[in-house]
Scaffold this motif. Structure first.
Motif, PDB file in Angstrom:
ATOM      1  N   GLU A 261       3.514   5.171  -6.314  1.00 39.70           N
ATOM      2  CA  GLU A 261       4.421   5.630  -5.260  1.00 39.70           C
ATOM      3  C   GLU A 261       5.639   6.395  -5.758  1.00 39.70           C
TER       4      GLU A 261
ATOM      5  N   CYS B 161       8.846   2.990  -3.107  1.00 41.31           N
ATOM      6  CA  CYS B 161       9.008   1.706  -3.780  1.00 41.31           C
ATOM      7  C   CYS B 161      10.242   0.988  -3.214  1.00 41.31           C
TER       8      CYS B 161
ATOM      9  N   CYS C 215       9.421  -0.134   0.330  1.00 39.18           N
ATOM     10  CA  CYS C 215       8.434  -1.215   0.280  1.00 39.18           C
ATOM     11  C   CYS C 215       9.111  -2.517  -0.123  1.00 39.18           C
ATOM     12  N   LEU C 216       9.969  -2.428  -1.144  1.00 36.29           N
ATOM     13  CA  LEU C 216      10.633  -3.655  -1.599  1.00 36.29           C
ATOM     14  C   LEU C 216      11.599  -4.195  -0.569  1.00 36.29           C
TER      15      LEU C 216
ATOM     16  N   ARG D  92       5.874 -11.553  -5.616  1.00 37.31           N
ATOM     17  CA  ARG D  92       7.327 -11.391  -5.683  1.00 37.31           C
ATOM     18  C   ARG D  92       8.018 -12.104  -4.524  1.00 37.31           C
TER      19      ARG D  92
ATOM     20  N   CYS E  38       2.881  -0.563  -8.461  1.00 36.51           N
ATOM     21  CA  CYS E  38       3.991   0.398  -8.344  1.00 36.51           C
ATOM     22  C   CYS E  38       3.879   1.533  -9.338  1.00 36.51           C
TER      23      CYS E  38
ATOM     24  N   ARG F  54       9.687  -6.091   1.873  1.00 28.78           N
ATOM     25  CA  ARG F  54       9.208  -7.354   1.299  1.00 28.78           C
ATOM     26  C   ARG F  54      10.333  -8.382   1.207  1.00 28.78           C
TER      27      ARG F  54
HETATM   28 FE1  FES Z   1       6.826  -0.496  -5.590  1.00 32.61          FE
HETATM   29 FE2  FES Z   1       6.044  -1.934  -3.405  1.00 32.61          FE
HETATM   30  S1  FES Z   1       5.378   0.000  -4.077  1.00 32.61           S
HETATM   31  S2  FES Z   1       7.668  -2.249  -4.752  1.00 32.61           S
END
Ligand code: FES
Ligand code: 5AD
Length: 349
Positions: A316, A321, A324-325, A281, A313, A328
């Motif tokens: 979690e 999520c 985490c996103l 991603r 995903c 990222r």
């Molecule tokens: Fe869902 Fe990373 S755990 S986006």
């Protein structure tokens, strides 16, 4: 080879044979330039913003039998569930707290979610979240059905065309489905004033470069506001269990091309892309993507919405999520936008 990328960037289009060369080349300089221009183009219109869509997977029942899909009706081992209205609304409550301003209700083609049931859920959502976009992804329905749901307050509809060539479409779908009806649904949705999302899988079994070009040409005809693409990933309980999946490189190549063909389009870095590479991603975002769709479904059903193997995903909490996103997205050099995230210039009717 880089001159083809220059031409795509400056004119926004290519001939079939140029597209073919660009899709097939393994020249690294060309891939780098495509990525650079794709990022430049997304930044011109969207800056460093990434929009979030809270994905609520409302049902794993499906009356269809798509060859690639893990929740196809022939998969007798699939664990089926459907969310109640209360569960769906509680996902929204949760998502709103987390900053989401778009909710996507996605599911298999489950007759339980009739027009009346959907209209009632959409109306309540519309009333509770006037500042949010409501997106549906419920497959093929009648024009009347799409109209009722639009009138109830839905804004957007995601329906991947899956394959714009008759030959490939028929290899991926059961006899009773047709490309013609798929296209009719998409044009109906557009006419009804929905913001429309179409798209396809990359590296699907039997897919050729010609098929991919056919997909790009169909998208140029439809002019959707969103384009969802991701690699095909085999599911162990389908006829395609032993087939190879789509590659990271080819998916990124197509994402870059799509950004330059459709400079303003909403382009998600999909969960399937994150499934085939731990940084899929992030690489998608750096190659023109400007949307991610974190899972907002209740944790207890996530593993059951099992479209393909090893889907990420599915464990979690929604909050994890989201966190985490965010990390990222920021690590890739972008920022999370807590907004509806409509396509720029789209006139909301
Ligand atoms: Fe869902 Fe990373 S755990 S986006
Ligand atoms: N691999 C990748 N994507 C898949 N989808 C369904 N099955 C698979 C698979 N095996 C995609 C389809 C569908 C979307 C919801 O998920 O393109 O439109």
């Amino acid at each position: 080879m880089t001159d083809i990328v220059e031409k795509l960037y400056s004119t926004g289009n290519l001939s079939d044979s140029e597209l073919e060369q660009l899709i097939l080349t393994d020249d690294e300089e060309t891939a780098e330039l495509l990525k650079k221009y794709a990022d430049e183009t997304r930044r011109r219109y969207y800056g460093d913003k990434v929009f979030l869509r809270g994905l609520i997977e409302i049902s794993s029942y499906c009356k269809n039998d798509c060859t690639y899909c893990g929740i196809r009706r022939s998969n007798k081992d699939a664990d089926r569930y459907r969310l109640s209205r209360e569960e769906i609304l509680s996902c929204c409550e949760n998502g709103y707290e987390l900053g989401f301003r778009t909710f996507v209700m996605q599911g298999g083609e489950d007759p339980y979610f009739s027009d009346d049931v959907m209209v009632s859920i959409i109306s309540e959502m519309r009333e509770k979240y006037p500042d949010c976009a409501i997106t549906l992804s419920l497959g093929e329905r009648s024009r009347e059905s799409y109209k009722k749901m639009k009138d109830a307050g839905a804004d957007r509809y995601l329906l991947r065309h899956e394959a714009a060539s008759e030959e490939l479409y028929s290899k991926l779908h059961p006899k009773e489905m047709s490309l013609q009806n798929r296209k009719k649904c998409l044009f109906d949705l557009r006419e009804l004033g929905y913001q429309v999302g179409a798209g396809f899988m990359v590296g699907a079994p039997f897919q050729t470069v010609k098929d991919l070009i056919c997909d790009l040409r169909f998208l140029q005809e439809l002019r959707p506001q969103m384009i969802g693409i991701g690699p095909f990933v085999p599911h162990h309980n389908t006829p395609f269990a032993e087939e190879k999946g789509g590659t990271l490189e080819l998916t990124l190549r197509l994402l870059g091309i799509l950004r330059l063909l459709f400079p303003k389009v909403l382009l998600p870095a999909t969960t399937a892309l994150g499934t085939i590479s731990p940084i899929g991603r992030e690489l998608g975002l750096k190659t023109g993507c400007n949307v991610v769709m974190p899972n907002l479904s209740p944790v207890k059903v996530r593993k059951k919405y099992d479209l393909y193997d090893n889907k990420i995903c599915t464990g979690e909490e929604a909050a994890e999520c989201r966190g985490c996103l965010q990390r990222r997205i920021e690590s890739a050099g972008y920022t999370v936008a807590n907004e509806r995230g409509d396509q720029i210039d789209f006139k909301i009717k």
